[in-house]
Write an enzyme that holds these catalytic residues in place. Structure first.
Site, PDB file in Angstrom:
ATOM      1  N   SER A 297      74.552  35.371  34.597  1.00 55.59           N
ATOM      2  CA  SER A 297      75.156  35.388  35.826  1.00 55.59           C
ATOM      3  C   SER A 297      76.318  36.656  36.059  1.00 55.59           C
ATOM      4  O   SER A 297      76.700  36.410  35.607  1.00 55.59           O
ATOM      5  CB  SER A 297      75.630  33.801  36.400  1.00 55.59           C
ATOM      6  OG  SER A 297      76.200  34.017  37.313  1.00 55.59           O
ATOM      7  N   ARG A 336      24.102  44.289  39.345  1.00 51.00           N
ATOM      8  CA  ARG A 336      25.873  44.046  39.382  1.00 51.00           C
ATOM      9  C   ARG A 336      26.560  44.429  40.452  1.00 51.00           C
ATOM     10  O   ARG A 336      25.882  44.682  41.275  1.00 51.00           O
ATOM     11  CB  ARG A 336      26.803  45.440  38.504  1.00 51.00           C
ATOM     12  CG  ARG A 336      25.548  45.457  36.875  1.00 51.00           C
ATOM     13  CD  ARG A 336      25.960  46.666  36.552  1.00 51.00           C
ATOM     14  NE  ARG A 336      27.244  47.239  36.527  1.00 51.00           N
ATOM     15  CZ  ARG A 336      27.433  48.824  36.619  1.00 51.00           C
ATOM     16  NH1 ARG A 336      26.684  50.122  36.844  1.00 51.00           N
ATOM     17  NH2 ARG A 336      28.715  49.646  36.579  1.00 51.00           N
TER      18      ARG A 336
END
Length: 466
Positions: A297, A336
Site C-alpha cells: 500500500s 473478405r
C-alpha cells in the site's frame, strides 16, 4: 518521442508469459512463420523450388525487421502484412523472391499468425491453470471438513466447508482448462487467397519438379482443369508446417475460430474471477477468513492488499466486453470484410493478455493463500445459532407441522435478535411451551459444525476429477 506500450497501466499482464507471447515482436514472428510455412508447403507440393522454402525460412527472423517502421507503413494499406511482404521479399535471395507470399492474401497471413500467437499463449495459460488447480486442490483436501458460514445474497445462510468452496474453484478452473485445450487443438491455419477460392495458387506456374498441369487434373469432376485436389493438399501441407488444424474452408468471413477462442477466454477470466471475488470478500478485515500473500500500500504500512485477486477481478470485468467485440465480427460481409476483420486484432490480443495475466495471478494467489479456520469457526457464531434455522425448521416440522414450525422459529429468531441472546437459549423456553418438541437435543441441533450436509463427500467427488 514516447516509448511503446511497456505495460505501465497493465500490471495484470506485465511480466507474465502471455505478455511475451503477444507482443509486437511475437506477432511479427508469427507472420514471418506463416510466410515461411507457406513457401515450404508450396515446395512440398511442387509449386516452388525446395531452396525457396529454405531461403524464406532462414530470413524469417523478427529481429531482422523494424516493427515500428512496419507499423507506420501499415497505415497506407490497413494491415501490417503488406509492408512486411515488401521487406521480406527484399531480404531473401533474388531467386527466392517470386515465391514469397505467392498466391496468398494479407488476411491469410495475419489470421494464421493470430492462431499461432493464440496457440503459443494458450500453452502458457494452460500451464498456469494446471498450477492453480493443483494448489486449489491442496486447499480443498486440507480443509475438507473446515466449517465456515455459507453466504447467500451477502448474508449467512447455512454452514458449509472451505474444502467445498475450494473444490468449486478447482472445478471452474478445470472447466476453463478443458475449454481452452479443446479450442487450442482446433485453431486452424488460414489459406484462401483473395476471395477464398485458392485460385491464385493454381494460376502461377512452378519451375519446381512437379508443377500442377491441366493434364494432371483433367477428367476430375469439379476441377475445371485447375488442380483443386492438389491445392487442397497444399492447405493440408501448410497447416502441417505450422502445427495448426487444417481448415475445411477458408474462414475469412466465417469467424468460428475467433468466436470459439473469445468464448473460451472470457469463460476462463470469469472462472478465475469467481475465486478472486471470494478471496476479496473473505479477506476483508471484518471477515478475515483467508489472507493473500500481501501486496503493498502506498499510504498504509499496516495493510497487506489482496493484489493478485484484485488484478484477476479486473481482468474478469474487462474480458466480456472484449469477447463481445470479437463476437460482433461474426457478421462480416462478402468473402473478405472491411472493418469486421480489422476490429478483431487489438481486442483479441488484449483478451489473450488479460487471461494470460489472470491465470498467472491465479496460480500465485492459490499458492500463497492462507486459510484461517479459527476465524471461520468464530464467524459461524455471529448469528447466535440462526445459521441452523433451516435444520431446526425441518426437525420441528416433523413434529408440529411446517406452518407451526415456521411460526415458532420466526418468533424465536425475532426474540433472539432483539434480546441479543443465543437462539438455543430461547428455544429452551419454546420447548417447554410445545410438548411435541420435548426431548430434542438442542445443543446438537443448533451446533453449526454438525450441519454441513454432504460437503465432505462432495469435495471428495470433485477431487477425483483429473
Amino acid at each position: 518521442m514516447y516509448e511503446s506500450d511497456a505495460g505501465l497501466l497493465a500490471p495484470g499482464r506485465a511480466g507474465s508469459p502471455a505478455e511475451a507471447t503477444t507482443g509486437d515482436s511475437a506477432f511479427l514472428q508469427a507472420m514471418l512463420d506463416a510466410e515461411a510455412a507457406l513457401t515450404r508447403a508450396q515446395s512440398a507440393c511442387g509449386l516452388a523450388p525446395a531452396e525457396a522454402g529454405r531461403a524464406v525460412t532462414r530470413t524469417a527472423d523478427a529481429d531482422r525487421f523494424d516493427v515500428r517502421d512496419l507499423a507506420l507503413r501499415a497505415r497506407s494499406g490497413g494491415n501490417p502484412v503488406i509492408p512486411l511482404v515488401v521487406d521480406l521479399t527484399a531480404a531473401v535471395p533474388e531467386d527466392a523472391r517470386p515465391y514469397v507470399h505467392r498466391g496468398a492474401t494479407s488476411q491469410d497471413i495475419l489470421d494464421t499468425a493470430a492462431m499461432l500467437v493464440a496457440s503459443r499463449t494458450l500453452a502458457t495459460v494452460l500451464d498456469d491453470l494446471e498450477r492453480a488447480a493443483g494448489e486449489v486442490a491442496r486447499h480443498a483436501a486440507t480443509h475438507r471438513d473446515t466449517q465456515m458460514a455459507g453466504r447467500t445474497l451477502t448474508q449467512h445462510a447455512v454452514p458449509t466447508t472451505f474444502g467445498l468452496k475450494a473444490a468449486g474453484w478447482r472445478a471452474l478452473i478445470l472447466d476453463a482448462r478443458d475449454r481452452l485445450s479443446a479450442v487450442r487443438a482446433s485453431l486452424p491455419a488460414q489459406l484462401g487467397g483473395a476471395a477464398g477460392t485458392l485460385a491464385a495458387f493454381s494460376a502461377f506456374s512452378a519451375p519446381a519438379a512437379s508443377p500442377i498441369t491441366q493434364e494432371d487434373t483433367a477428367g476430375q469432376e469439379g476441377n475445371d482443369g485447375q488442380g483443386e485436389v492438389d491445392l487442397l493438399a497444399l492447405v493440408a501441407a501448410y497447416a502441417h508446417e505450422l502445427g495448426l488444424a487444417e481448415p475445411v474452408l477458408p474462414w475469412h468471413t466465417l469467424r468460428t475460430p475467433i468466436a470459439d477462442l473469445a468464448g473460451a477466454l472470457a469463460f476462463t477470466a470469469g472462472a478465475l474471477g469467481k475465486m478472486a471475488a471470494d478471496v476479496l470478500t473473505l479477506s476483508r478485515t471484518e471477515i478475515g477468513e483467508v489472507e493473500e500473500e500481501g501486496g503493498d500500500s502506498s499510504a498504509l504500512p499496516h495493510k497487506a492488499n489482496p493484489v493478485h485477486a484484485t488484478l484477476i477481478a479486473a481482468a474478469a470485468r474487462r474480458a466480456p466486453g472484449l469477447a463481445a467485440t470479437l463476437y460482433s465480427s461474426l457478421a462480416a460481409e462478402d468473402e473478405r470484410p472491411a472493418g469486421a476483420w480489422h476490429a478483431e486484432w487489438e481486442p483479441l490480443r488484449d483478451l489473450l493478455r488479460l487471461v494470460g495475466g489472470a491465470a498467472h495471478d491465479g496460480a500465485a494467489l492459490a499458492a500463497g493463500l492462507r486459510v484461517v479456520p479459527y476465524t471461520m469457526r468464530e464467524n459461524l457464531q455471529l448469528t447466535d445459532g440462526l445459521i441452523v434455522a433451516e435444520r431446526l425448521a425441518a426437525v420441528f416440522a416433523d413434529r408440529i407441522g411446517r406452518a407451526r414450525a415456521r411460526e415458532v422459529l420466526a418468533a424465536a429468531a425475532d426474540r433472539a435478535h432483539s434480546e441479543t441472546t443465543d437462539l438455543a437459549d430461547v428455544l429452551f423456553d419454546v420447548l417447554r411451551e410445545e410438548p411435541e418438541l420435548a426431548g430434542l437435543d438442542l445443543a446438537e441441533l443448533t451446533d453449526p459444525t454438525r450441519y454441513t450436509g454432504c460437503a465432505g463427500p462432495l469435495t471428495d467427488r470433485a477431487l477425483e476429477r483429473r
